[in-house]
Design an enzyme around this catalytic site. Structure first.
Site, PDB file in Angstrom:
ATOM      1  N   HIS F  17     -31.122 -32.221  36.001  1.00  0.00           N
ATOM      2  CA  HIS F  17     -30.319 -31.995  37.205  1.00  0.00           C
ATOM      3  C   HIS F  17     -29.571 -33.272  37.598  1.00  0.00           C
ATOM      4  CE1 HIS F  17     -33.595 -28.839  38.173  1.00  0.00           C
ATOM      5  NE2 HIS F  17     -32.527 -28.198  37.751  1.00  0.00           N
ATOM      6  N   LYS F  41     -39.501 -16.301  45.401  1.00  0.00           N
ATOM      7  CA  LYS F  41     -40.030 -16.963  44.217  1.00  0.00           C
ATOM      8  C   LYS F  41     -41.246 -17.842  44.464  1.00  0.00           C
ATOM      9  CE  LYS F  41     -37.075 -19.040  41.460  1.00  0.00           C
ATOM     10  NZ  LYS F  41     -35.819 -19.705  41.015  1.00  0.00           N
ATOM     11  N   ARG F  90     -27.555 -25.025  29.315  1.00  0.00           N
ATOM     12  CA  ARG F  90     -28.312 -25.510  28.172  1.00  0.00           C
ATOM     13  C   ARG F  90     -28.237 -24.542  27.008  1.00  0.00           C
ATOM     14  NH1 ARG F  90     -33.636 -25.651  31.678  1.00  0.00           N
ATOM     15  NH2 ARG F  90     -32.529 -23.726  32.202  1.00  0.00           N
TER      16      ARG F  90
END
Lengths: 149, 149, 149, 149, 149, 149
Positions: F17, F41, F90
């Site tokens: 990050h 979450k 990614r």
């Protein structure tokens, strides 16, 4: 009557192609195998051989036609009164390649592309694999429905 | 008569789903929208709402039926005399998810899965996006054919 | 002696898993099936059943061991003197998931991940599919080597 | 004794290739680097250079052999008594390409393909990148183990 | 001042390319369209046509420059004082292709690659599609901003 | 002034990050790290810790702000006068996930999503990996810029 075009070079036609045609016949009233003449790509098996052997193979299946074309697949489809293209997909790469083609064909002439998954046991079979094995004199009779020259 | 099942949770039914049903009607004589009851996943819009609003939406299209089911999709398909599952695919991830399901359903009961590409302009639309926007009071009327409660 | 860990939940162990173990035995001198206890995911088949049925299945194959673990796979590997993890991959999604794990395990303890392709005819088989079919009382005996309770 | 073939054009051999060979030596007793002669693709670095520089590089590692071949990789493998092909994979595209090849080779001669992930820091390195940089006189010495001509 | 290179063959420049340039202008102070001369790939539309029509198209937008280059994109970027490459991505295949290029360019000269998603409605548009339609005399005026010869 | 939102849960914030924020500062005049509060979450590291440690980390970089939000990312962006979302990608899976989000955000409020590739050596690092290693008392200090509690 629902007609679908099954387009390709079919150099040569494999049992993977055959499987898509046979399953396509469950879905469509008529399937036209369209052998695209591609001056760019060269050919391993002569066009005449490909046409004749396929016509012979499907001679008792009147719902299958075999034809050759030069131009855009959508023009060939219109000529045969077909509103559908039938495609088999094996891989993510196939999926993305067909996706752009399908959208182009939809935009051009409202032709709908219908996808069937290749059977897993056929997923590794491609015309280029058959050509390579054939060039090294390997027996490819299990991979193609029509006996090669 | 060719019947296809279009299975899903449809929580809620989006214009992406609608587009697949409409294009499916070009291909099949009858499309049964199968709303899977999934005790695991929870629901945002009540099952009764989903069933009734869809039945109402398609009330003048007699080739579309709407039904609820609990068990395996292939059992639901057999009950409706359907040999096909109709699925829209947007992404590579969808493609691979459907691929395993399609093979399972073919092995289990000889059910064939037919894929149509989602329209590019619908590719970002999903039930979960609609639920999220709805939960923040955003206007989602452009994304769903049936007015939400 | 080259030892590989074959880690998973194996809830249940499928014929896809079995195939990877058997092919792994061509490559490694010893394969340890590591059943990860995952308090998060819940379980369908009791851990004791999974351990005992696998031990029984491989009782005459002394190159296969079955063991349970709680923590990191790399710690389990070290405990067994294993420098390799053995993994079967079916899809692009598997491939990317394993790629991040493999790099993490290499960075953590120098453990090498070795991939084998799942056989195409097994690619649709997963533990979650077996669980779903089992929950609807479908016969899954063709999909698992050990008889389920 | 477990022997693996590591096939490729190696035009030129990169540090990514080297890394796979070195890691392969943890897994196999012997690795044969098979330089495929491909009349189709043309070559940038002469075959003789590729063979000699690799033989020289590995001259003190008797578990590595370097050889040239013309035909099918599986025939080359049989000639060397190898039951395994060793492949490094960097991307999803590599993964799918190898998947079809692996299945073909398994069907043809029961040859097993073993995959290792390329190290992330090598993932961008390919022979074609090296060739391009070399053609513009960029220093590529960090990318190749053998000094280029 | 932030300058980005937008490199490509642009044979021809499509409305998909145009969209990326326009969105790039929100992000960068200056965008240089770099037309790579690629002796390998051949060309359909003459380089002079591509350069002149683009210069004409952007003549009133002084933040856009059009230039031709032969060598590495990073060398062209340095010449223009650009630290960024701007790229549009449509598919997973594009994404992976650009990923290796981006890392190579970062390693070579610290050039950063910035990606924007192609608009979904443009995702099927490519120079090669335009060339194919053009070769069959289809109207492609909706797909290109500059009138083709 | 060009402002970008860098949204996420950052549970915890990793060096992956951090790298995106730092590279984003080359591209934007200001980057707002938006910590999304997600009641669904759960969290491993308390929100207060995440906010305070990030504010502290960036206290001498006045072009970076840290803020918390509850609702839609586009609403948070508007509040900060930001027209851009900054995202690191990614994998192919990231790419497709972001693609749908980016299109939704563009349709909703004309927010543009800008992608940077994660550095290859960071590609395996994720918050969930850090959480897992942390839960087993592994040293994760190399993976996070802010010391964890």
């Amino acid at each position: 009557m629902r007609t679908a075009i099954f387009p390709g070079s079919f150099d040569p036609f494999t049992i993977g192609h055959l499987d898509i045609v046979e399953r396509g016949l469950q879905l469509f009233d008529r399937v036209v195998i369209g052998i695209g003449r591609n001056s760019m790509k060269g050919e391993t098996f002569p066009l005449a051989f490909r046409v004749e052997s396929l016509k012979d193979y499907f001679k008792s299946e009147e719902r299958v036609a075999v034809d050759v074309y030069d131009g855009l697949t959508v023009d060939f489809a219109r000529m045969h009164g077909a509103k559908f293209l039938l495609r088999g997909v094996r891989t993510v790469q196939d999926f993305e390649y067909e996706q752009a083609m399908a959208e182009a064909n939809r935009q051009l002439d409202g032709i709908e592309t219908v996808l069937l998954y290749a059977r897993p046991e056929h997923a590794y079979i491609s015309s280029s694999l058959v050509r390579e094995l054939y060039s090294y004199n390997r027996d490819v009779s299990r991979l193609v429905p029509c006996r090669l020259p």
